[in-house]
Design an enzyme around this catalytic site. Structure first.
Site, PDB file in Angstrom:
ATOM      1  CE  LYS A  50       5.172  81.104  37.663  1.00  0.00           C
ATOM      2  NZ  LYS A  50       6.294  81.191  37.770  1.00  0.00           N
TER       3      LYS A  50
ATOM      4  CE  LYS B 268       3.793  83.201  29.469  1.00  0.00           C
ATOM      5  NZ  LYS B 268       4.369  83.543  30.494  1.00  0.00           N
TER       6      LYS B 268
ATOM      7  CE  LYS C 143      12.725  79.323  30.758  1.00  0.00           C
ATOM      8  NZ  LYS C 143      13.430  80.121  31.810  1.00  0.00           N
TER       9      LYS C 143
HETATM   10  P1  AMP Z   1      11.226  83.090  32.348  1.00  0.00           P
HETATM   11  O1  AMP Z   1      11.104  81.861  31.269  1.00  0.00           O
HETATM   12  O2  AMP Z   1       9.701  83.247  32.847  1.00  0.00           O
HETATM   13  O3  AMP Z   1      12.302  83.101  32.951  1.00  0.00           O
HETATM   14  O4  AMP Z   1      11.138  84.385  31.425  1.00  0.00           O
HETATM   15  C1  AMP Z   1      12.536  85.079  30.976  1.00  0.00           C
HETATM   16  C2  AMP Z   1      12.192  85.875  29.875  1.00  0.00           C
HETATM   17  O5  AMP Z   1      11.506  85.665  28.845  1.00  0.00           O
HETATM   18  C3  AMP Z   1      11.265  87.122  30.450  1.00  0.00           C
HETATM   19  O6  AMP Z   1      11.374  88.445  30.008  1.00  0.00           O
HETATM   20  C4  AMP Z   1       9.917  86.848  29.898  1.00  0.00           C
HETATM   21  O7  AMP Z   1       8.979  87.838  29.740  1.00  0.00           O
HETATM   22  C5  AMP Z   1      10.369  86.344  28.596  1.00  0.00           C
HETATM   23  N1  AMP Z   1       9.259  85.458  28.008  1.00  0.00           N
HETATM   24  C6  AMP Z   1       8.794  84.454  28.746  1.00  0.00           C
HETATM   25  N2  AMP Z   1       7.878  83.551  27.878  1.00  0.00           N
HETATM   26  C7  AMP Z   1       7.635  84.594  26.709  1.00  0.00           C
HETATM   27  C8  AMP Z   1       6.991  84.304  25.365  1.00  0.00           C
HETATM   28  N3  AMP Z   1       6.070  83.470  25.035  1.00  0.00           N
HETATM   29  N4  AMP Z   1       7.066  85.380  24.646  1.00  0.00           N
HETATM   30  C9  AMP Z   1       7.947  86.482  24.740  1.00  0.00           C
HETATM   31  N5  AMP Z   1       8.636  86.588  25.904  1.00  0.00           N
HETATM   32  C10 AMP Z   1       8.691  85.595  26.899  1.00  0.00           C
END
Ligand code: AMP
Ligand code: TRP
Length: 335
Positions: free
Chosen positions: A113, A195, A198
């Site tokens: 990041k 990956k 968002k």
């Molecule tokens: P975040 O969007 O960073 O707040 O992530 C929230 C949850 O979603 C966390 O447990 C991440 O590990 C999971 N996560 C985010 N992106 C992915 C992805 N592409 N595949 C699987 N899990 C994800």
């Protein structure tokens, strides 16, 4: 028998997608009966990169709606907004004062990041310490997350162990990451080598968002990048990453084993057929969530009441823990 305590969090940064669902909160919902659950909308974490205030407020409430619509039951889990429980920010400071800087500089998410920004905020470096506190102030045994958060949970273990060693007590429970077998790393439909995220969800065809309309979901899958072959099987070959991703999504949604999934596609007529069938199971899984979401968002007072109750329950656990830490570290508690 006492239930294992679970803690997990998700950032309210919008564009909640299939990776978040399959990697994280589908599993929170699935196991909520067997555990004592704390689920947190980590708004303080979102502040570690620049935000638009009105949008952050709106996304925070929307995320609460999505999580409840996905099946989190307020009678079975404590769902709350991180900034409503001031022990998180307060305790983070205490943890900062036992955490070596080098541990944070090594974090791959920070390095990634930070490399993409001109000006890096101090909060971005400190992000994993705040996250460690989230987990250990609740004495959580298990932390269900996607693969990308494994390193952060390991850091939480290191910080908990360091505190315990420094003060010669078993004060913090040492948490374990719980990573799903399928869906732990959902890749972008437009580029199966990155990956699903968002921040890239604004790019057309990258992600399936939880609130997307069925025909939008179908369109995204139909556009998914695959390869020039015909073989529908799981594979580690980067060439076949697109097909592997589609099968992984199908596996995570249906809960079937790899063998059963591959057998189900033995009669498929090429990748077009694969894409449509993966889209169909996804649409079927997400449709009830979208409907329930609309109902929940129509009653903001009820949503506010649920979140207030969650914050109260979370405070009752985290604040005494942080107060105890303060005493152990030599601070005088107010009389
Ligand atoms: P975040 O969007 O960073 O707040 O992530 C929230 C949850 O979603 C966390 O447990 C991440 O590990 C999971 N996560 C985010 N992106 C992915 C992805 N592409 N595949 C699987 N899990 C994800
Ligand atoms: N860093 C996590 C993510 O972006 C979110 C998070 C914050 C979290 N605190 C947590 C996850 C505590 C699990 C436990 O995905």
């Amino acid at each position: 028998m006492t239930k294992k305590r679970v803690f997990s969090g998700i950032q309210p940064t919008g564009n909640v997608h299939l990776g978040n669902y399959l990697g994280a909160f589908k599993n929170w919902v699935a196991r909520q009966d067997q555990k004592e659950n704390y689920f947190c909308i980590v708004d303080l974490h979102s502040l570690t990169v620049p935000q638009t205030p009105a949008q952050l407020r709106q996304e925070t409430l929307s995320l609460a709606g999505i999580l409840l619509a996905s099946g989190l039951d307020p009678d079975k889990c404590t769902l709350f907004i991180q900034s409503h429980v001031t022990a998180h920010a307060e305790g983070c400071w205490l943890l900062n004062c036992i955490t070596p800087l080098g541990w944070l500089q090594r974090m791959t998410q920070f390095k990634d990041k930070a490399a993409r920004q001109e000006s890096v905020l101090t909060g971005l470096l400190d992000y994993p310490v705040l996250m460690a506190g989230d987990i250990i102030f609740y004495d959580a045994h298990e932390v269900p997350v996607g693969d990308d958060q494994k390193q952060h949970v390991e850091l939480a273990r290191d910080i908990a162990q360091r505190f315990n060693a420094q003060y010669e007590v078993d004060f913090f429970v040492i948490p374990e990451p719980v990573i799903p077998e399928a869906g732990a790393r959902v890749m972008g439909l437009d580029n199966p080598l990155v990956k699903m995220s968002k921040s890239l969800a604004v790019v057309r065809g990258h992600a399936v968002r939880i609130l997307d309309e069925p025909d939008e979901i179908m369109r995204s899958f139909k556009r998914a990048v695959t390869d020039s072959g015909r073989e529908i099987r799981f594979s580690d070959d980067p060439e076949k990453a697109g097909v592997n991703n589609l099968l992984g999504i199908y596996q995570a949604i249906t809960g079937q084993s790899r063998d059963v999934v591959e057998a189900a596609f033995a009669d498929a007529r090429g990748y077009g057929d694969l894409k449509v069938r993966v889209a169909e199971v996804t649409i079927e899984a997400l449709a009830p969530i979208r409907k329930r979401y609309e109902e929940l968002m129509a009653d903001p007072a009820e949503l506010g009441r649920l979140l207030a109750k969650g914050a109260e329950q979370a405070t009752a656990v985290a604040q005494p823990k942080v107060d105890q830490m303060k005493h152990m570290m030599g601070l005088v508690l107010p009389q």
